[in-house]
Design a protein around this motif. Structure first.
Motif, mmCIF file in Angstrom:
data_model
loop_
_atom_site.group_PDB
_atom_site.id
_atom_site.type_symbol
_atom_site.label_atom_id
_atom_site.label_comp_id
_atom_site.label_asym_id
_atom_site.label_seq_id
_atom_site.Cartn_x
_atom_site.Cartn_y
_atom_site.Cartn_z
ATOM 1 N N PRO A 40 -15.221 11.265 -6.143
ATOM 2 C CA PRO A 40 -16.417 10.372 -6.418
ATOM 3 C C PRO A 40 -17.651 10.410 -5.468
ATOM 4 N N ALA A 41 -18.837 10.179 -6.065
ATOM 5 C CA ALA A 41 -20.016 10.550 -5.368
ATOM 6 C C ALA A 41 -19.996 9.461 -4.158
ATOM 7 N N ILE A 42 -19.702 8.122 -4.282
ATOM 8 C CA ILE A 42 -19.499 7.363 -3.129
ATOM 9 C C ILE A 42 -18.810 7.933 -1.836
ATOM 10 N N PHE A 43 -17.527 8.669 -2.421
ATOM 11 C CA PHE A 43 -17.042 9.114 -1.058
ATOM 12 C C PHE A 43 -17.664 10.259 -0.603
ATOM 13 N N PRO A 83 0.570 -1.304 0.062
ATOM 14 C CA PRO A 83 -0.032 0.180 0.072
ATOM 15 C C PRO A 83 0.756 1.359 -0.022
ATOM 16 N N ILE A 84 2.073 1.196 0.547
ATOM 17 C CA ILE A 84 2.756 2.453 0.698
ATOM 18 C C ILE A 84 3.135 2.964 -0.683
ATOM 19 N N GLU A 85 3.361 1.920 -1.880
ATOM 20 C CA GLU A 85 3.907 2.090 -2.958
ATOM 21 C C GLU A 85 2.670 2.705 -4.037
ATOM 22 N N LEU A 86 1.531 2.821 -3.465
ATOM 23 C CA LEU A 86 0.433 2.930 -4.329
ATOM 24 C C LEU A 86 0.134 4.528 -4.454
ATOM 25 N N PHE A 87 -0.572 4.744 -5.376
ATOM 26 C CA PHE A 87 -0.813 6.393 -5.599
ATOM 27 C C PHE A 87 -2.393 6.419 -5.033
ATOM 28 N N ALA A 88 -2.887 5.454 -4.860
ATOM 29 C CA ALA A 88 -4.019 5.454 -4.265
ATOM 30 C C ALA A 88 -4.081 6.071 -2.713
ATOM 31 N N MET A 89 -3.063 6.052 -2.012
ATOM 32 C CA MET A 89 -2.678 6.734 -0.700
ATOM 33 C C MET A 89 -2.985 8.005 -0.765
ATOM 34 N N GLU A 90 -2.472 8.719 -2.103
ATOM 35 C CA GLU A 90 -2.544 10.137 -2.315
ATOM 36 C C GLU A 90 -4.073 10.645 -1.884
ATOM 37 N N GLY A 91 -4.910 9.856 -2.082
ATOM 38 C CA GLY A 91 -6.256 10.025 -1.875
ATOM 39 C C GLY A 91 -6.850 10.119 -0.535
ATOM 40 N N THR A 92 -5.836 9.766 0.377
ATOM 41 C CA THR A 92 -6.276 9.855 1.724
ATOM 42 C C THR A 92 -5.277 10.798 2.583
ATOM 43 N N GLU A 93 -4.639 11.575 1.928
ATOM 44 C CA GLU A 93 -3.599 12.431 2.566
ATOM 45 C C GLU A 93 -4.148 13.912 2.909
ATOM 46 N N THR A 94 -5.400 14.138 2.029
ATOM 47 C CA THR A 94 -6.181 15.231 2.393
ATOM 48 C C THR A 94 -7.663 15.125 2.041
ATOM 49 N N GLY A 95 -8.568 15.651 2.680
ATOM 50 C CA GLY A 95 -9.693 15.184 2.701
ATOM 51 C C GLY A 95 -10.774 16.233 3.294
ATOM 52 N N GLN A 117 -8.268 8.148 -8.362
ATOM 53 C CA GLN A 117 -8.686 9.450 -9.229
ATOM 54 C C GLN A 117 -8.945 10.691 -8.178
ATOM 55 N N TYR A 118 -9.424 10.327 -6.791
ATOM 56 C CA TYR A 118 -9.539 11.455 -5.747
ATOM 57 C C TYR A 118 -8.191 12.155 -5.610
ATOM 58 N N GLY A 119 -6.972 11.504 -5.436
ATOM 59 C CA GLY A 119 -5.798 11.732 -5.376
ATOM 60 C C GLY A 119 -5.235 12.694 -6.295
ATOM 61 N N ARG A 120 -5.534 12.227 -7.651
ATOM 62 C CA ARG A 120 -5.069 12.933 -8.839
ATOM 63 C C ARG A 120 -5.850 14.332 -9.159
ATOM 64 N N SER A 121 -7.140 14.396 -8.873
ATOM 65 C CA SER A 121 -7.983 15.394 -9.307
ATOM 66 C C SER A 121 -8.345 16.384 -8.292
ATOM 67 N N TRP A 122 -8.609 15.579 -6.945
ATOM 68 C CA TRP A 122 -9.333 16.052 -5.919
ATOM 69 C C TRP A 122 -10.710 16.810 -6.059
ATOM 70 N N LYS A 123 -11.341 15.770 -6.959
ATOM 71 C CA LYS A 123 -12.904 15.652 -7.355
ATOM 72 C C LYS A 123 -13.228 14.348 -6.836
#
Length: 329
Positions: free
Chosen positions: A132-135, A71-83, A124-130
């Motif tokens: 998703p509806a589920i979020f 998980p540390i190597e995944l860009f998905a983690m970027e979507g958890t760092e700001t919210g 997708q959230y980490g790259r665009s900060w848009k």
């Protein structure tokens, strides 16, 4: 702006360099040659699936074919760092870790596909900060449930919201991977490599490198998908590898929907497209052309840091004032 962003902007330093060094006629010939191979195969398509989500999720799914994820190597983690809340930043990294654990531990392809989709939402959230509806739903749940008890209910909700058509689409694509790649899946892959010059364009990471071949994966429904921008993207990655760290000797493109990958040796390809196969010279010229972009990016970083320092200073003054008030009382 990323490498792809520069290529979309015809006035950027990257696009200007490409226009002056890549022979357009030869690029058109190459595109026609590749598309003539791809058009023989009818693209795998599930109507109603989300094409952008499929493209990102397939990348995670393909990595799971190769082995467990970190998980540390995944860009998905970027979507958890700001919210939207403190609770989000505290809880969501553990949610991503649990999704990866579930994907790593299961042999069920459906569970892996669903885990890939959830990781894609975070990316997708980490790259665009848009968001998703589920979020938007989950963001409310995180605050309502509290940090100590939120993880499992959030996981349950995320897995329950997987879009069926997108899941079916990915399952069909997954079934074709072994027939397209064969024994090459046993080789050592470098996943999402970044390059010495990535920072010069505001970010650039390719899909993977194996056996000296830089591959880009394109989950497009277009029966003739290969175009100039795809070509320039791959050439851009090679040029940004300023010191030949990855020893890239071929370019490859993988089209999962067409069940096809194509590959071209780099030296003759550059000779045909650029009139020269001297990578040192081409990389040097490209780096020089990006000098103005480096200055812009450095200026942006300095402005961001200045705003951050101002914000920190304001917060410190507010805390200090509050402490004085409490002491006085």
């Amino acid at each position: 702006m990323s490498l792809t962003g520069h290529l979309k902007n015809k006035n950027s330093a990257v696009s200007q360099w490409m226009a002056g060094h890549i022979d357009r006629t030869e690029g058109i010939r190459l595109a026609k040659e590749i598309n003539n191979q791809l058009v023989k195969n009818t693209p795998i398509v599930v109507e109603g699936s989300d094409p952008g989500l499929v493209g990102t999720a397939f990348d995670y799914m393909f990595r799971w074919v190769l082995g467990p994820l970190n998980p540390i190597e995944l860009f998905a983690m970027e979507g958890t760092e700001t919210g939207p809340s403190t609770e989000w930043v505290m809880v969501m990294p553990d949610v991503v870790r649990r999704v990866v654990e579930l994907g790593n531990s299961t042999s069920d392809p459906v569970k892996k596909v669903h885990s890939s989709i959830i990781l894609s939402w975070f990316e997708q959230y980490g790259r665009s900060w848009k968001m998703p509806a589920i979020f938007e739903e989950v963001a409310v749940d995180v605050v309502r449930l509290g940090m100590a008890t939120a993880i499992e209910p959030i996981l349950e909700k995320l897995y329950s919201k997987i879009p069926l058509e997108t899941s079916d689409d990915l399952l069909q694509l997954l079934e074709t991977v072994s027939s397209v790649w064969g024994n090459d899946l046993e080789k050592q892959f470098v996943l999402n490599p970044s390059f010495e010059g990535s920072g010069d364009v505001g970010g650039a990471d390719a899909d993977w490198i194996v056996d000296g071949v830089l591959y880009e994966c394109k989950c497009t429904k277009n029966p003739r998908p290969f175009g100039r921008r795809i070509l320039l993207q791959s050439i851009g990655y090679v040029l940004l590898d300023y010191f030949d760290r990855y020893a890239i000797r071929s370019l490859g493109w993988y089209f999962p929907r067409h069940e096809k990958r194509v590959m071209y040796e780099l030296e003759p390809l550059l000779k045909k497209l650029c009139g020269s196969s001297d990578l040192d010279v081409l990389r040097g010229n490209f780096s020089e052309a990006l000098e103005s972009e480096r200055i812009k990016i450095q200026g942006m970083k300095q402005r961001i840091m200045s705003k951050h320092r101002q914000a920190v200073g304001t917060n410190e003054r507010l805390v200090s004032t509050d402490q004085k008030r409490k002491t006085h009382l």
